[in-house]
Scaffold this motif. Structure first.
Motif, PDB file in Angstrom:
ATOM      1  N   TYR A 110      22.558 -13.708  10.673  1.00 24.58           N
ATOM      2  CA  TYR A 110      22.059 -14.834   9.888  1.00 24.58           C
ATOM      3  C   TYR A 110      22.544 -14.753   8.445  1.00 24.58           C
ATOM      4  O   TYR A 110      22.938 -13.689   7.980  1.00 24.58           O
ATOM      5  CB  TYR A 110      20.534 -14.811   9.827  1.00 24.58           C
ATOM      6  CG  TYR A 110      19.839 -15.159  11.103  1.00 24.58           C
ATOM      7  CD1 TYR A 110      19.860 -16.454  11.587  1.00 24.58           C
ATOM      8  CD2 TYR A 110      19.111 -14.202  11.802  1.00 24.58           C
ATOM      9  CE1 TYR A 110      19.181 -16.784  12.752  1.00 24.58           C
ATOM     10  CE2 TYR A 110      18.433 -14.524  12.966  1.00 24.58           C
ATOM     11  CZ  TYR A 110      18.472 -15.821  13.427  1.00 24.58           C
ATOM     12  OH  TYR A 110      17.800 -16.143  14.564  1.00 24.58           O
ATOM     13  N   TYR A 158      17.809 -13.142   5.554  1.00 27.28           N
ATOM     14  CA  TYR A 158      17.161 -12.048   6.288  1.00 27.28           C
ATOM     15  C   TYR A 158      18.145 -11.285   7.150  1.00 27.28           C
ATOM     16  O   TYR A 158      17.923 -11.136   8.359  1.00 27.28           O
ATOM     17  CB  TYR A 158      16.029 -12.568   7.178  1.00 27.28           C
ATOM     18  CG  TYR A 158      15.343 -13.778   6.655  1.00 27.28           C
ATOM     19  CD1 TYR A 158      14.532 -13.662   5.527  1.00 27.28           C
ATOM     20  CD2 TYR A 158      15.506 -15.024   7.229  1.00 27.28           C
ATOM     21  CE1 TYR A 158      13.899 -14.770   5.026  1.00 27.28           C
ATOM     22  CE2 TYR A 158      14.865 -16.131   6.723  1.00 27.28           C
ATOM     23  CZ  TYR A 158      14.058 -16.003   5.630  1.00 27.28           C
ATOM     24  OH  TYR A 158      13.433 -17.089   5.125  1.00 27.28           O
ATOM     25  N   PRO A 159      19.277 -10.858   6.616  1.00 22.43           N
ATOM     26  CA  PRO A 159      20.240 -10.193   7.486  1.00 22.43           C
ATOM     27  C   PRO A 159      19.723  -8.867   8.028  1.00 22.43           C
ATOM     28  O   PRO A 159      20.066  -8.493   9.142  1.00 22.43           O
ATOM     29  CB  PRO A 159      21.444  -9.979   6.580  1.00 22.43           C
ATOM     30  CG  PRO A 159      20.928 -10.044   5.197  1.00 22.43           C
ATOM     31  CD  PRO A 159      19.710 -10.897   5.229  1.00 22.43           C
ATOM     32  N   LEU A 160      18.891  -8.157   7.261  1.00 18.58           N
ATOM     33  CA  LEU A 160      18.486  -6.816   7.684  1.00 18.58           C
ATOM     34  C   LEU A 160      16.979  -6.653   7.560  1.00 18.58           C
ATOM     35  O   LEU A 160      16.296  -7.447   6.930  1.00 18.58           O
ATOM     36  CB  LEU A 160      19.178  -5.762   6.812  1.00 18.58           C
ATOM     37  CG  LEU A 160      20.706  -5.764   6.895  1.00 18.58           C
ATOM     38  CD1 LEU A 160      21.288  -4.878   5.828  1.00 18.58           C
ATOM     39  CD2 LEU A 160      21.145  -5.309   8.274  1.00 18.58           C
ATOM     40  N   TYR A 161      16.478  -5.552   8.155  1.00 19.42           N
ATOM     41  CA  TYR A 161      15.059  -5.261   8.041  1.00 19.42           C
ATOM     42  C   TYR A 161      14.826  -4.480   6.753  1.00 19.42           C
ATOM     43  O   TYR A 161      15.404  -3.404   6.570  1.00 19.42           O
ATOM     44  CB  TYR A 161      14.577  -4.495   9.269  1.00 19.42           C
ATOM     45  CG  TYR A 161      14.640  -5.377  10.474  1.00 19.42           C
ATOM     46  CD1 TYR A 161      13.637  -6.295  10.724  1.00 19.42           C
ATOM     47  CD2 TYR A 161      15.737  -5.366  11.320  1.00 19.42           C
ATOM     48  CE1 TYR A 161      13.703  -7.160  11.797  1.00 19.42           C
ATOM     49  CE2 TYR A 161      15.825  -6.233  12.394  1.00 19.42           C
ATOM     50  CZ  TYR A 161      14.796  -7.124  12.625  1.00 19.42           C
ATOM     51  OH  TYR A 161      14.879  -7.990  13.676  1.00 19.42           O
ATOM     52  N   PRO A 162      14.013  -5.038   5.848  1.00 18.28           N
ATOM     53  CA  PRO A 162      13.903  -4.473   4.497  1.00 18.28           C
ATOM     54  C   PRO A 162      13.317  -3.066   4.468  1.00 18.28           C
ATOM     55  O   PRO A 162      13.577  -2.315   3.540  1.00 18.28           O
ATOM     56  CB  PRO A 162      12.977  -5.456   3.779  1.00 18.28           C
ATOM     57  CG  PRO A 162      12.227  -6.156   4.856  1.00 18.28           C
ATOM     58  CD  PRO A 162      13.166  -6.218   6.031  1.00 18.28           C
ATOM     59  N   HIS A 163      12.546  -2.701   5.509  1.00 20.44           N
ATOM     60  CA  HIS A 163      11.846  -1.417   5.442  1.00 20.44           C
ATOM     61  C   HIS A 163      12.650  -0.284   6.052  1.00 20.44           C
ATOM     62  O   HIS A 163      12.170   0.841   6.127  1.00 20.44           O
ATOM     63  CB  HIS A 163      10.480  -1.525   6.130  1.00 20.44           C
ATOM     64  CG  HIS A 163      10.584  -1.787   7.606  1.00 20.44           C
ATOM     65  ND1 HIS A 163      11.097  -2.962   8.110  1.00 20.44           N
ATOM     66  CD2 HIS A 163      10.258  -1.035   8.668  1.00 20.44           C
ATOM     67  CE1 HIS A 163      11.060  -2.921   9.417  1.00 20.44           C
ATOM     68  NE2 HIS A 163      10.552  -1.752   9.796  1.00 20.44           N
ATOM     69  N   ALA A 203      24.842  -6.082   8.794  1.00 24.07           N
ATOM     70  CA  ALA A 203      24.235  -6.975   9.783  1.00 24.07           C
ATOM     71  C   ALA A 203      25.184  -7.201  10.961  1.00 24.07           C
ATOM     72  O   ALA A 203      24.759  -7.244  12.117  1.00 24.07           O
ATOM     73  CB  ALA A 203      23.858  -8.306   9.142  1.00 24.07           C
ATOM     74  N   HIS A 242      17.924  -3.686   0.061  1.00 24.88           N
ATOM     75  CA  HIS A 242      17.881  -4.325  -1.261  1.00 24.88           C
ATOM     76  C   HIS A 242      18.746  -3.601  -2.286  1.00 24.88           C
ATOM     77  O   HIS A 242      18.982  -4.122  -3.374  1.00 24.88           O
ATOM     78  CB  HIS A 242      16.440  -4.458  -1.755  1.00 24.88           C
ATOM     79  CG  HIS A 242      15.787  -3.153  -2.120  1.00 24.88           C
ATOM     80  ND1 HIS A 242      15.770  -2.662  -3.393  1.00 24.88           N
ATOM     81  CD2 HIS A 242      15.148  -2.243  -1.378  1.00 24.88           C
ATOM     82  CE1 HIS A 242      15.144  -1.503  -3.412  1.00 24.88           C
ATOM     83  NE2 HIS A 242      14.750  -1.221  -2.199  1.00 24.88           N
ATOM     84  N   ILE A 295      23.069 -11.718  16.972  1.00 25.53           N
ATOM     85  CA  ILE A 295      23.060 -12.718  15.908  1.00 25.53           C
ATOM     86  C   ILE A 295      23.274 -12.118  14.534  1.00 25.53           C
ATOM     87  O   ILE A 295      22.898 -10.980  14.258  1.00 25.53           O
ATOM     88  CB  ILE A 295      21.740 -13.527  15.826  1.00 25.53           C
ATOM     89  CG1 ILE A 295      20.559 -12.716  16.343  1.00 25.53           C
ATOM     90  CG2 ILE A 295      21.867 -14.856  16.469  1.00 25.53           C
ATOM     91  CD1 ILE A 295      19.275 -13.472  16.225  1.00 25.53           C
TER      92      ILE A 295
END
Lengths: 297, 277
Positions: free
Chosen positions: A84, A87-92, A152, A141, A82
């Motif tokens: 989206y 929230y395309p990626l994990y921020p951490h 993504a 970010h 998927i």
């Protein structure tokens, strides 16, 4: 008339979805072949994302069946990738770690360690493919919206999913970035020979990308009377000839004409097409209507 | 064009010198008021114990911190500090680990949430000091009860805060991790846990104040050492010259702990925009 469900990659029949008393999807019938680039458009609030989640296995239909490769859809799994809008990626995680997430999860902890170099090289190949190899250590970010979406897509692609599900992935991007990513998406679709299911509210995008354009809408009429609380149906389903991946096509009269037609039939609240006269010309298209619905009032 | 005001109103833009002055002002005022009041009382009665002079406090601090105690041969203030910090640190660390695990699972698994969240909230509202007598009965009057009081007073609050955070993590993130091949536990411990770490540390920061409260209460009631014990011990002799420096010292320790946690979060989790508090 129902189709032979086993022969299709994706098969939905009589799918209803209600939240409380509100019916969102009203008898969705859909059969999709392998390799198709399906785009789904519709006015806001018509239930596009709901249908998306049903195919993904994140939610269950109130009634009806959703089949993937002839089997009932399970939970979200690596067969369905998927992308989206939000929230395309994990921020951490850094860009590289985001891309490596899939391979690491699939390999397990020990193999992730023993094969780390190999996995890293593969991830870097993918990042090079989207021109982001120099950004590998950045956090999401620190990237622009377009770059985030490219990461993504790569994050999903590296798992080589059978179907790539995209929910308005380019909705928040500026027009030129958006166009670049549309072309990029077409390129990877050809290269990976995947099935793509692409949800968008942008008609031009839907017609430009899809080999099959579906419109979902609540603006139609049937024999159940005026005040029936209807949910959305697929009311437009046509096959589009494969074109060159050039944006010039967007200026052709046929292109504009088709957009105009979908806009009128699916997006115009005052234009209520009767269920028996839906524009379902795609060869795989089918409808399971009740006699009551067929009635013309 | 009118300039923005220096101090009054929503539009105020205090220049740097003014901001520094304003920040220091309440501290200076407090010290000044104390010094004046102390001076007046000491003029009346040089033996007055209630507002001791800075010189008297310095003398007491010297005695407590830098001279060996005649009876035990130890440096009392150092000893008190180490003992208290150990109790506080143990209680708070256990609370953080417990709160993280409970909160994470409660926030992500709807079944566990239904089972435990309301009960957890109920328990967290019980005033820990009100059940202190019960804790004394259960855990005795030694080290364990002090650690337990700090633990009980902070762990449930941390768990609830982590559970709220985990709940708010967008569903999409979880679905996506599953499509990337994560197992359900993989989602919880490899995707969500690293993301709530900075929030956990901030929750711990907010609990530092409360843990000092619980620790000092426990030490005041049943202890033979520790900062809280010392304050309550010397209160019998109205030894304000020791109480005031001890209070300032505890405040300083709390401030340093807060500062270290804050710096650690912004160093270790650069992706997390720490709201500067």
């Amino acid at each position: 008339m129902a189709k032979d469900q086993k022969s299709y990659f994706l098969y939905l029949e009589n799918v209803h979805k209600a939240y409380g008393n509100k019916l969102v999807l009203d008898d969705i019938d859909l059969a999709v072949n392998k390799g198709e680039f399906c785009t789904l458009v519709g006015p806001s609030g018509c239930g596009k994302s709901t249908l998306f989640r049903l195919i993904l296995g994140q939610e269950r239909p109130t009634s009806g069946s959703v089949m993937v490769e002839g089997k009932p859809v399970g939970y979200p799994n690596p067969e369905r990738g998927i992308v989206y809008q939000k929230y395309p990626l994990y921020p951490h995680l850094s860009v590289l770690d985001n891309v490596l997430m899939g391979p690491r999860f699939s390999a397990g902890i020990f193999e992730s360690y023993s094969r780390r170099k190999e996995m890293r090289d593969e991830a870097m190949e993918y990042l090079k493919r989207v021109g982001l190899e120099n950004h590998k250590d950045k956090y999401p970010h620190e990237l622009s919206g377009g770059m985030q979406q490219r990461v993504a897509i790569v994050q999903a692609l590296i798992m080589k999913p059978k179907i790539l599900m995209m929910d308005e992935p380019f909705g928040a991007l500026d027009p030129s970035t958006r166009e670049n990513l549309q072309i990029f998406t077409l390129e990877i679709w050809e290269e990976f020979k995947m099935t793509v299911f692409f949800v968008t509210h942008d008609l031009e995008e839907a017609v430009f990308l899809g080999t099959r354009v579906l419109a979902l809408s609540q603006y139609y009429s049937d024999g159940r009377g005026k005040d029936f609380g209807r949910g959305s149906k697929i009311m437009f389903d046509v096959a589009l000839a494969k074109r060159a991946n050039a944006t010039a096509v967007k200026d052709l009269p046929e292109f504009r004409g088709l957009i105009q037609q979908i806009r009128e039939e699916a997006f115009e609240p005052a234009h209520l097409q009767h269920v028996t006269r839906f524009n379902l010309k795609h060869p795989d298209s089918f409808q399971t209507l009740t006699d009551e619905e067929r009635k013309d009032l | 064009m009118t300039r923005f005001p220096n101090f009054w109103g929503l539009h105020a833009e205090p220049p740097k010198w003014l901001r520094i002055t304003l920040t220091l002002l309440p501290f200076i005022l407090l010290i000044a008021v104390y010094l004046i009041a102390s001076h007046i009382r000491l003029q009346d009665n040089p033996d007055d114990k209630f507002l001791p002079s800075p010189a008297k406090m310095a003398e007491s601090v010297y005695r407590m911190a830098f001279t060996e105690d005649q009876r035990t041969g130890k440096y009392l203030m150092l000893e008190d500090t180490l003992v208290s910090l150990k109790r506080l640190g143990t209680g708070l660390s256990l609370a953080a680990v417990f709160g993280l695990l409970l909160g994470l699972n409660m926030g992500l698994f709807p079944g566990l949430k239904a089972l435990m969240l309301s009960f957890n909230i109920f328990l967290s509202i019980i005033p820990p000091l009100a059940v202190l007598p019960i804790l004394f009965i259960i855990f005795g009057v030694d080290e364990l009860v002090k650690v337990m009081l700090v633990f009980i007073g902070t762990s449930l609050v941390i768990a609830i805060s982590i559970s709220r955070t985990a709940e708010k993590i967008p569903r999409e993130q979880i679905t996506k991790a599953l499509t990337l091949g994560a197992s359900q536990l993989g989602v919880v411990y490899r995707v969500i846990l690293p993301q709530v770490m900075p929030i956990l540390l901030n929750a711990v920061r907010l609990s530092v104040g409360a843990s000092w409260l619980f620790l000092i209460a426990a030490e005041a009631i049943a202890s033979t050492d520790g900062l809280g014990y010392r304050i309550y011990l010397v209160r019998r002799f109205l030894a304000m010259d020791i109480i005031i420096p001890y209070v300032l010292w505890i405040t300083f320790l709390g401030y340093v702990m807060d500062w270290i946690l804050k710096k650690f979060v912004s160093w270790k989790y650069p992706w997390y925009q720490v709201a500067e508090v």
